[in-house]
Design an enzyme around this catalytic site. Structure first.
Site, PDB file in Angstrom:
ATOM      1  N   SER A  48       0.740  -1.293   0.045  1.00 35.36           N
ATOM      2  CA  SER A  48       0.095  -0.013   0.037  1.00 35.36           C
ATOM      3  C   SER A  48       0.925   1.241   0.038  1.00 35.36           C
ATOM      4  CB  SER A  48      -1.083   0.163   1.168  1.00 35.36           C
ATOM      5  OG  SER A  48      -1.775   1.334   1.086  1.00 35.36           O
ATOM      6  N   LYS A  74      -4.414  -6.557   3.549  1.00 45.14           N
ATOM      7  CA  LYS A  74      -4.592  -5.570   2.304  1.00 45.14           C
ATOM      8  C   LYS A  74      -5.917  -5.287   1.848  1.00 45.14           C
ATOM      9  CE  LYS A  74      -2.919  -2.358  -0.437  1.00 45.14           C
ATOM     10  NZ  LYS A  74      -3.802  -2.313  -1.652  1.00 45.14           N
ATOM     11  N   HIS A  97      -7.884  -3.354   4.593  1.00 45.51           N
ATOM     12  CA  HIS A  97      -7.186  -2.100   4.445  1.00 45.51           C
ATOM     13  C   HIS A  97      -7.733  -1.275   3.562  1.00 45.51           C
ATOM     14  CE1 HIS A  97      -4.328   0.795   2.084  1.00 45.51           C
ATOM     15  NE2 HIS A  97      -3.752   0.916   3.438  1.00 45.51           N
ATOM     16  N   ASN A  98      -7.980  -1.914   2.094  1.00 49.26           N
ATOM     17  CA  ASN A  98      -8.545  -0.972   1.225  1.00 49.26           C
ATOM     18  C   ASN A  98     -10.076  -0.776   1.461  1.00 49.26           C
ATOM     19  OD1 ASN A  98      -6.172  -1.566   0.013  1.00 49.26           O
ATOM     20  ND2 ASN A  98      -7.090  -2.093  -2.007  1.00 49.26           N
ATOM     21  N   GLU A 130     -10.104   2.288   3.722  1.00 54.72           N
ATOM     22  CA  GLU A 130      -9.903   3.215   2.937  1.00 54.72           C
ATOM     23  C   GLU A 130     -11.010   3.591   1.986  1.00 54.72           C
ATOM     24  OE1 GLU A 130      -7.423   3.458  -1.145  1.00 54.72           O
ATOM     25  OE2 GLU A 130      -6.232   2.614   0.161  1.00 54.72           O
TER      26      GLU A 130
END
Length: 490
Positions: free
Chosen positions: A136, A190, A193-194, A197
């Protein structure tokens, strides 16, 4: 006369789109000789040229999979950065033909975690080790220092640990990389995480909408406010870049560029995967789901324009003007700041709860404090308050939710009045704030010891004999509701 063969590279990278080029140059700049390969040879030349221009970096270009693999020190480690899906399988097939037992493949793309687990099993037959590594930070992060989330073979991680610890973003408590866990855990982390986001970006856009349309703030004022917010509790990459966006003038006309951008949001799929996984695991993630729904609705630009016209003709009046006239700007700005912060806590709580549920299902033993730590630098959601999330999980690794951490709980309580004022104002002004509303509803649902789910259970028992439990005695019960109700009527 014998010609000395060139020195072998410490690591290789295949896939030289901008992310791949930048990560390769970052690795070389940290003092690790690297070999690069790409099917399109012009990309190899481009990367070699950049390495030369950016400081004569130790980077060697190769034009065939064989030459590329054989240029690496044993045990060989190869990072692949190509489009997720079948291109990854094709690249693995081309490279593994020349690799041997003990070598490592690291996929740095945004891959579905089960694909990583499948590939791990497939290459294991040849004794090849495998990592699925979330990367990232975008193009700049790849070059300057990303947040890295490697999961899979622990031995594979040890083979590259010295490299990733230097290449990752550096914060006061270490490099933004850690061994995540087994299987596809790196890709899964990940993905979440996105998803977080998505939620962050949606909440910021709602803060912008309320301040602009209810508060009547100009882009110049918004730029100053976001810059000021970036000095306090909201300090983060996304708040910082938002301040910058409001300052950019339009080169092709009057005013700022942000006002000329078409309001249709693109997406790559990780947000959708996050929401699907939350549903699969029975984890409520309403803020992340709301942000995904908003991206879908934003895509219906023509329908929305038509709906605006039809409803106006049907007599719908814009309420923004009436709200705007009686607004206390200073108080609104402070209220929105508090609402944004409280909503963010709920969004991160949902993401962390999803990670816990998956970790329990798969036996990954994820360390949530460590995840918060490696997100403090390099990545898109990097933010000062991640340090507080790290400390919350250090205090209590079994924390049920960030909402009930004593520090965060106190902050939620202090901010809830402002949060409710913002959501109430937005509703009365007809400004949609689905992310903030979802976060507030999540908070209000989670904090209530008793919910109206008792009525839903009664309905389920009436029409489907699904049975229910009681609060005053153990066991499962079924009631002939309709018969008893009719009896009371007669």
């Amino acid at each position: 006369m014998e010609v000395a063969s060139p020195a072998l590279s410490r690591i290789g990278l295949a896939g030289l789109a901008v992310m791949g080029q930048n990560l390769a140059l970052n690795i070389a700049e940290k003092g690790f000789p690297i070999s690069v390969y790409n099917r399109t040879t012009s990309k190899v030349d481009e990367t070699v040229d950049r390495a030369h221009r950016e400081g004569n970096l130790p980077l060697a270009g190769h034009y065939t999979p064989r030459d590329f693999v054989l240029s690496l020190q044993k045990p060989r480690s190869v990072i692949i950065l190509v489009k997720a899906g079948s291109p990854v399988d094709q690249t693995i097939a081309a490279l593994s033909e020349h690799m041997e037992a003990g070598d490592t493949i690291i996929d740095g793309g945004n891959e579905w975690y089960e694909n990583t687990e499948r590939r791990m099993r497939e290459v294991a037959d040849s004794g090849i080790l495998y990592l699925g590594m979330g990367v990232s930070g975008g193009e700049e992060g790849a070059r300057q220092g990303p947040s890295l989330m490697p999961g899979g073979s622990y031995q594979a991680y040890l083979n590259i640990e010295d490299i990733v610890q230097k290449v990752a973003a550096q914060v006061e408590d270490g490099p933004c990389v850690t061994y995540i866990g087994e299987g596809g855990s790196g890709n899964f982390v990940k993905m979440v995480h996105n998803g977080i986001e998505y939620g962050d970006m949606q909440l910021i856009s709602e803060a912008y909408d309320v301040l602009k349309n209810a508060g009547g703030l100009s882009n110049a004022e918004l730029a100053d406010i976001f810059a000021e917010w970036n000095e306090g509790e909201l300090e983060s990459f996304l708040i910082e870049i938002t301040a910058d966006i409001f300052r950019v003038k339009d080169e092709h006309g009057e005013g700022e560029l942000v006002d000329k951008i078409l309001d249709k949001t693109g997406m790559k799929g990780t947000g959708k995967w996050t929401v699907q996984q939350a549903a699969e695991l029975s984890v409520a993630a309403p803020t992340i789901a709301a942000s995904l729904d908003c991206r879908y609705l934003s895509g219906l630009k023509e329908e929305r324009e038509e709906a605006a016209q039809v409803l106006k003709e049907a007599g719908l009046k814009e309420e923004v003007g009436a709200v705007k006239s009686g607004i206390d700007k200073k108080r609104l700005i402070d209220d929105v700041r508090q609402a944004l912060y409280a909503s963010k806590i709920c969004s991160y709580a949902q993401g962390m709860n999803l990670l816990r549920a998956k970790s329990n299902e798969k036996g990954w033993n994820l360390n949530f404090g460590e995840l918060a730590r490696i997100w403090k630098g390099g990545c898109i959601i990097r933010a000062v308050f991640l340090d507080r999330i790290k400390k919350a999980y250090q205090r209590n690794p079994n924390l049920a939710s960030l909402v009930v951490d004593p520090d965060f709980a106190r902050e939620m309580v202090q901010r809830q009045a402002a949060w409710r004022r913002v959501v109430g104002l937005a509703i009365s002004a007809g400004i949609s704030t689905p992310g903030m509303c979802a976060s507030l509803a999540y908070f209000d649902t989670y904090r209530r010891a008793r919910l109206p789910a008792n009525l839903v259970q009664a309905q389920r028992d009436l029409f489907g004999a699904h049975t229910y439990e009681r609060i005053d005695r153990p066991g499962s019960f079924h009631t002939e509701w309709t018969k008893l109700a009719r009896r009371t009527l007669t």
